[in-house]
Write a protein that holds these residues in place. Structure first.
Motif, mmCIF file in Angstrom:
data_model
loop_
_atom_site.group_PDB
_atom_site.id
_atom_site.type_symbol
_atom_site.label_atom_id
_atom_site.label_comp_id
_atom_site.label_asym_id
_atom_site.label_seq_id
_atom_site.Cartn_x
_atom_site.Cartn_y
_atom_site.Cartn_z
ATOM 1 N N ALA A 1 -7.667 -1.390 -0.405
ATOM 2 C CA ALA A 1 -9.031 -1.870 -0.190
ATOM 3 C C ALA A 1 -9.018 -3.311 0.310
ATOM 4 C CB ALA A 1 -9.831 -1.761 -1.486
ATOM 5 N N MET A 2 -8.124 -4.134 -0.215
ATOM 6 C CA MET A 2 -8.027 -5.511 0.247
ATOM 7 C C MET A 2 -7.579 -5.582 1.697
ATOM 8 S SD MET A 2 -9.116 -7.322 -2.199
ATOM 9 C CE MET A 2 -8.640 -8.931 -1.554
ATOM 10 N N LYS A 3 -6.648 -4.651 2.077
ATOM 11 C CA LYS A 3 -6.228 -4.621 3.483
ATOM 12 C C LYS A 3 -7.400 -4.295 4.387
ATOM 13 C CE LYS A 3 -1.365 -3.417 2.843
ATOM 14 N NZ LYS A 3 -0.322 -2.386 3.113
ATOM 15 N N GLN A 4 -8.231 -3.347 3.954
ATOM 16 C CA GLN A 4 -9.398 -2.997 4.765
ATOM 17 C C GLN A 4 -10.331 -4.189 4.916
ATOM 18 O OE1 GLN A 4 -11.089 0.410 2.840
ATOM 19 N NE2 GLN A 4 -9.404 1.785 3.391
ATOM 20 N N ILE A 5 -10.479 -4.930 3.806
ATOM 21 C CA ILE A 5 -11.327 -6.127 3.893
ATOM 22 C C ILE A 5 -10.706 -7.148 4.838
ATOM 23 C CG2 ILE A 5 -12.230 -8.062 2.560
ATOM 24 C CD1 ILE A 5 -12.454 -6.183 0.171
ATOM 25 N N ALA A 6 -9.355 -7.268 4.797
ATOM 26 C CA ALA A 6 -8.675 -8.203 5.699
ATOM 27 C C ALA A 6 -8.861 -7.775 7.154
ATOM 28 C CB ALA A 6 -7.188 -8.267 5.356
ATOM 29 N N TYR A 7 -8.787 -6.447 7.394
ATOM 30 C CA TYR A 7 -9.005 -5.970 8.765
ATOM 31 C C TYR A 7 -10.417 -6.293 9.234
ATOM 32 C CZ TYR A 7 -4.654 -3.375 8.180
ATOM 33 O OH TYR A 7 -3.359 -3.033 7.967
ATOM 34 N N LEU A 8 -11.384 -6.131 8.373
ATOM 35 C CA LEU A 8 -12.757 -6.470 8.752
ATOM 36 C C LEU A 8 -12.886 -7.969 9.032
ATOM 37 C CD1 LEU A 8 -14.798 -4.273 6.222
ATOM 38 C CD2 LEU A 8 -14.502 -3.886 8.666
ATOM 39 N N GLU B 1 -0.877 3.243 -9.312
ATOM 40 C CA GLU B 1 -1.680 3.883 -8.264
ATOM 41 C C GLU B 1 -3.008 3.163 -8.078
ATOM 42 O OE1 GLU B 1 -2.052 7.906 -9.420
ATOM 43 O OE2 GLU B 1 0.040 8.452 -8.935
ATOM 44 N N ALA B 2 -3.598 2.703 -9.187
ATOM 45 C CA ALA B 2 -4.852 1.955 -9.063
ATOM 46 C C ALA B 2 -4.624 0.638 -8.332
ATOM 47 C CB ALA B 2 -5.435 1.689 -10.458
ATOM 48 N N ALA B 3 -3.473 -0.018 -8.613
ATOM 49 C CA ALA B 3 -3.160 -1.266 -7.915
ATOM 50 C C ALA B 3 -2.950 -1.019 -6.426
ATOM 51 C CB ALA B 3 -1.917 -1.906 -8.538
ATOM 52 N N VAL B 4 -2.297 0.113 -6.103
ATOM 53 C CA VAL B 4 -2.094 0.445 -4.688
ATOM 54 C C VAL B 4 -3.430 0.679 -4.004
ATOM 55 C CG1 VAL B 4 -1.134 2.183 -3.128
ATOM 56 C CG2 VAL B 4 0.232 1.337 -5.053
#
Length: 562
Positions: A456-463, A448-451
């Motif tokens: 969070a990485m996806k959000q950074i990618a979207y930004l 769950e922590a990895a998910v």
């Protein structure tokens, strides 16, 4: 003094734990059937004894005017026992040991009516004068005419008392060596048809003790249940600590009895170990006398003159101790189950392994217990042959009945022990299951922590996607080309002429390294993977090695005219 059962652990009664631990018994020296008594493989044989003729069996001594033949026991009665064998058996140490405590002998008499009476207490002080006085009284004492059995309970047995009893009753030295070394044994000797015999029973049994153990070596040296030392050895000869309730110990105790069955008088000699974990002579003396108050057993004593029934009351003492000890252990196992359900500590598995190791040892002790009862059953008293057939058969049937009662109780104890062993296995499986569930939960938490990290990485990618076009535009407008900045000499074709080949080469190399995962060909070499565009094209259009298409034709196959 024999401690009370489950009376609570008294911290004031602190005893050294190493006093309760003894080496495994040498079973090869358990009885006179062994041709080399107390001689091990690497021990030297006495050359003088070997070269001499067979030692004659001494004639029984009347002990009148012999000058104290007891002082030469056991060699005076058993010449095959050389000094080296006497030393190895521990009898020499018991004879020469300087003990400040006096030897006490508690006596109980059973008359022909089955009544148990206290025959008093005799104290033999250390010293030759006191020993000589006791010897004279022993050989001069006359028993009452109505006396059926005399039981002697010997506590703190001194060397002089050991030799006097051995010489007076012509006792095989194996009884003393087995008692001193805690060796389970059972044997018959001095068999005289229609007159009597000698039988020896030495048993190690289990009982509870509430005295608190402590010592310089620490509790872990005894491998009790609360031991936490990783390098401790599980010693099944040591006490087993049970931490449930008020806390108590399961300790090994000794029952050593020598019965002299004779038409002229029956005698039972009970040896009692000096250690604090052994049943005291005074305690067992009271218990045996109290058995005479039983209506059931008094009826047996009145119906049969066989002293073997008195021996069975000694065996019942061990039976009671076994039953109470296994009952206490069962309660502790139930308590361990509740502990496992509320905790996932792996230390519990060590405690369970220690209990199981002791459990296996208890199985062998119960088997010795069963064999001892079978030995009593299968070793009838030769003196009973002098009775009329009716009385002899009635006595024999009573003995069979009581021995079968004991055997059924031993079977019940063994069934209970096996049930407890299965419960221990279930508890151990429960511990491992609990630990595995805990590990699964921890892995789930990590997943769950990895998910969450991936989100969070996806959000950074979207930004980054938002700012990437602006960065591209800023980079393009920042180029020094004359289409944008007229004063410069470079142009956009020059930029694309360099950027596009470099981009193509980068894509080619990345696909070369990743092609083995894309096409499932992990055994290809790097140079073969450089042709990944051709592999992609062949996989897309289904071409064989010759370049011909492997796909099925798209047109409908010819059919016969209707």
């Amino acid at each position: 003094m024999h401690t009370a059962i489950r009376s609570g652990c008294n911290p004031k009664n602190r005893l050294r734990s190493d006093e309760y631990t003894r080496p495994p018994p040498p079973h090869r020296h358990s009885g006179p059937s062994a041709p080399w008594p107390w001689i091990n493989l690497n021990d030297e044989v006495d050359a003088a004894q070997l070269s001499s003729k067979l030692p004659p069996i001494p004639e029984p001594c009347s002990h009148i005017g012999c000058g104290g033949c007891w002082k030469g026991y056991p060699q005076s009665r058993f010449p095959n026992w050389t000094p080296s064998q006497v030393w190895r058996s521990g009898i020499h140490q018991a004879i020469t040991e300087n003990n400040s405590k006096p030897c006490k002998i508690y006596a109980a008499d059973i008359d022909k009516n089955g009544y148990f009476m206290d025959a008093g207490e005799r104290t033999v002080e250390q010293g030759e004068e006191s020993a000589e006085e006791y010897w004279v009284n022993m050989i001069r004492e006359k028993r009452p005419d109505n006396l059926q059995v005399r039981a002697l309970f010997v506590e703190n047995m001194s060397g002089s008392v050991l030799r006097m009893l051995g010489a007076q009753y012509n006792i095989e030295p194996f009884f003393f060596s087995s008692s001193l070394s805690w060796i389970p044994s059972r044997f018959q000797e001095e068999v005289k048809p229609r007159k009597g015999d000698h039988i020896t029973i030495t048993l190690i049994f289990l009982r509870t003790m509430d005295t608190f153990l402590s010592g310089s070596s620490g509790d872990s040296s005894t491998c009790t249940e609360n031991s936490t030392s990783d390098d401790a050895i599980i010693n099944t000869q040591a006490p087993l600590f049970l931490s449930s309730g008020d806390g108590c110990y399961l300790v090994l105790d000794l029952l050593a009895v020598h019965l002299i069955r004779n038409v002229e008088g029956n005698t039972i000699i009970s040896y009692h170990h000096n250690g604090p974990d052994a049943t005291s002579a005074q305690y067992l003396h009271e218990r045996i006398r109290f058995a005479g108050q039983s209506v059931y057993w008094q009826n047996i004593f009145q119906r049969s003159p066989d002293p073997t029934f008195v021996l069975l009351t000694f065996i019942w003492h061990a039976m009671y101790a076994w039953d109470e000890a296994l009952e206490t252990l069962y309660k502790h196992i139930c308590w361990m189950e509740t502990q496992v359900m509320t905790t996932s500590d792996m230390l519990i598995t060590r405690r369970l392994h220690i209990i199981r190791a002791h459990h296996l040892h208890y199985s062998s002790l119960l088997e010795d217990f069963r064999k001892a009862v079978l030995f009593i059953l299968n070793t009838p008293n030769p003196a009973m042959d002098s009775l009329p057939d009716k009385d002899r058969l009635n006595s024999q049937s009573l003995l069979v009945k009581e021995c079968n009662h004991l055997l059924s109780e031993i079977d019940r104890l063994e069934r209970g022990r096996r049930m407890q062993d299965k419960r221990l296995k279930n508890v151990m499986h429960l511990v491992f299951s609990t630990v595995n569930i805990g590990d699964s939960r921890r892995m789930q938490d990590l997943t769950e922590a990895a998910v969450r990290d991936s989100a969070a990485m996806k959000q950074i990618a979207y930004l980054s996607m938002i700012f990437l076009p602006a960065s591209l535009v800023a980079g393009v407008f920042g180029m020094n080309v004359h289409e944008i900045a007229p004063d410069t000499k470079q142009s956009l074709p020059h930029y694309f002429a360099v950027a596009l080949p470099l981009t193509a080469a980068t894509i080619w190399l990345v696909m070369t390294f990743q092609s083995k995962y894309l096409f499932g060909k992990k055994d290809t070499t790097f140079w073969q993977r450089l042709a990944w565009p051709w592999l992609l094209f062949k996989d897309r259009f289904g071409l064989d090695e010759c370049g011909e298409s492997e796909r099925l034709p798209l047109s409908r196959p010819d059919t016969k005219d209707e």
